[in-house]
Design a protein around this motif. Structure first.
Motif, short mmCIF file in Angstrom:
data_model
loop_
_atom_site.label_atom_id
_atom_site.label_comp_id
_atom_site.label_asym_id
_atom_site.label_seq_id
_atom_site.Cartn_x
_atom_site.Cartn_y
_atom_site.Cartn_z
N LYS A 196 10.92 -2.49 10.47
CA LYS A 196 10.68 -2.89 11.86
C LYS A 196 9.79 -1.83 12.49
N LYS A 197 8.75 -2.28 13.16
CA LYS A 197 7.81 -1.37 13.81
C LYS A 197 8.24 -1.20 15.26
N ILE A 198 8.42 0.07 15.64
CA ILE A 198 9.01 0.36 16.95
C ILE A 198 8.16 1.38 17.71
N SER A 199 8.05 1.17 19.01
CA SER A 199 7.44 2.12 19.93
C SER A 199 8.52 2.58 20.90
N ILE A 200 8.51 3.87 21.19
CA ILE A 200 9.53 4.42 22.09
C ILE A 200 8.85 5.02 23.31
N ILE A 201 9.13 4.42 24.45
CA ILE A 201 8.63 4.91 25.73
C ILE A 201 9.73 5.83 26.28
N GLY A 202 9.41 7.09 26.47
CA GLY A 202 10.41 8.06 26.89
C GLY A 202 11.04 8.75 25.70
N SER A 203 10.25 9.01 24.68
CA SER A 203 10.79 9.58 23.44
C SER A 203 11.35 10.99 23.63
N LYS A 250 1.13 6.15 15.20
CA LYS A 250 -0.30 5.80 15.28
C LYS A 250 -0.84 6.10 16.67
N TYR A 251 0.04 6.07 17.68
CA TYR A 251 -0.34 6.28 19.08
C TYR A 251 0.63 7.25 19.72
N ASN A 282 3.92 -4.02 17.44
CA ASN A 282 5.31 -3.73 17.75
C ASN A 282 6.23 -4.91 17.43
N ASP A 283 7.35 -4.58 16.77
CA ASP A 283 8.46 -5.53 16.68
C ASP A 283 9.47 -5.23 17.79
N ILE A 284 9.58 -3.94 18.13
CA ILE A 284 10.54 -3.48 19.13
C ILE A 284 9.86 -2.44 20.02
N GLU A 292 -2.06 3.40 32.02
CA GLU A 292 -2.93 2.61 31.14
C GLU A 292 -2.51 2.78 29.68
N GLY A 293 -2.15 3.99 29.31
CA GLY A 293 -1.68 4.25 27.95
C GLY A 293 -0.39 3.52 27.64
N LEU A 294 0.53 3.54 28.59
CA LEU A 294 1.79 2.83 28.40
C LEU A 294 1.57 1.33 28.26
N GLN A 295 0.67 0.80 29.08
CA GLN A 295 0.37 -0.63 29.00
C GLN A 295 -0.24 -0.98 27.65
N GLU A 296 -1.11 -0.13 27.14
CA GLU A 296 -1.73 -0.39 25.84
C GLU A 296 -0.68 -0.38 24.73
N ILE A 297 0.24 0.57 24.79
CA ILE A 297 1.30 0.62 23.79
C ILE A 297 2.16 -0.64 23.86
N CYS A 298 2.55 -1.02 25.05
CA CYS A 298 3.42 -2.18 25.22
C CYS A 298 2.74 -3.49 24.85
N ALA A 299 1.43 -3.56 24.98
CA ALA A 299 0.69 -4.77 24.65
C ALA A 299 0.33 -4.85 23.16
N ASN A 300 0.58 -3.78 22.42
CA ASN A 300 0.21 -3.73 21.01
C ASN A 300 1.02 -4.75 20.21
N LYS A 301 0.33 -5.67 19.58
CA LYS A 301 0.98 -6.75 18.81
C LYS A 301 1.65 -6.25 17.54
#
Length: 93
Positions: free
Chosen positions: A4-11, A54-55, A88-90, A77-86
């Motif tokens: 599962k590919k995951i991005s963490i905002i507030g890591s 990757k980001y 991501n699974d989570i 803008e950076g957060l929006q780009e991360i969240c819009a990245n296809k």
């Protein structure tokens, strides 16, 4: 099993660091796409080195950030780009 590919905002916050501890124990199940931290550059640098996203994203530009080759983003803008990245699974916020 596909990771599962995951991005963490507030890591670098308490929930983010605890989540990364769990992910580290289940590393065969997850791949970190992106890490975003507020201003704790030292901790974010350690996370980048360990998880090789990757980001990476910080609230503001900081010369001490060592992205280790990851694409560096800043602010909303950076957060929006991360969240819009296809990729991501989570997305954990």
């Amino acid at each position: 099993m596909n990771k599962k590919k995951i991005s963490i905002i507030g890591s670098t916050g308490s929930i983010g660091t605890q989540s990364l501890e769990v992910i580290e124990k289940l590393e065969d199940n997850f791949e970190i796409v992106a890490l975003a931290g507020g201003t704790n550059v030292d901790l974010l640098n350690k996370q980048i080195k360990k998880f090789k996203p990757k980001y990476v994203c910080l609230a503001e530009k900081n010369e001490q950030l060592d992205s280790q080759g990851a694409r560096t983003l800043y602010g909303d803008e950076g957060l929006q780009e991360i969240c819009a990245n296809k990729e991501n699974d989570i997305i954990l916020v």
